[in-house]
Scaffold this motif. Structure first.
Motif: not given
Length: 136
Positions: A108, A97-98, A114-119, A111-112, A77
């Motif tokens: 911020e 990715f961001d 955490n979103r990566y961990r989820e995805v 947040e990036v 990513e």
């Protein structure tokens, strides 16, 4: 462990980002690069999960480098980190990715990550087959 490559022509910028990332136990900064040539070598050597990439650099800029990195077809990513808002649309068109603006805030960045961990929970390479009944 999330393996991270930092790319920015300014050493201070990679050091600052590395210090921010050091706050998380599951993040490993595997390398830093300060030009496109070194960045591509580091990318191919380490195959990171996430690349934090500056856009304005001498020689090939970050957008060109991202296109080259994506051409290898790896599940890396790209998070653009730049002081300039005007590149956001071009970055998103390259499936970024961001996009973070400098100076990067801890919130911020969190947040990036955490979103990566989820995805990343749903990446095909991490899906395991239950061999007992043949279901995922």
């Amino acid at each position: 462990m999330i393996r991270v490559l930092l790319i920015d022509d300014e050493k201070e910028a990679t050091d600052l980002l590395a210090n921010l990332l050091a706050q998380w136990d599951d993040i490993s900064v595997i390398d830093k690069a300060h030009n496109s040539s070194a960045a591509l070598k580091a990318f191919l050597k380490h195959r990171p999960d996430i690349v934090f990439l500056d856009i304005q650099m001498p020689g090939s800029d970050g957008l060109e480098l991202a296109k080259e990195v994506k051409s290898f077809g790896l599940k890396t990513e790209i998070v653009f980190v730049t002081a300039y808002e005007q590149y956001a649309i071009r970055a998103l068109r390259q499936e970024a990715f961001d996009y973070l603006l400098k100076p990067v805030s801890r919130l911020e960045l969190a947040e990036v990550l955490n979103r990566y961990r989820e995805v990343s929970k749903y990446l095909p390479s991490q899906i395991k087959v239950n061999t007992k009944n043949g279901f995922l």
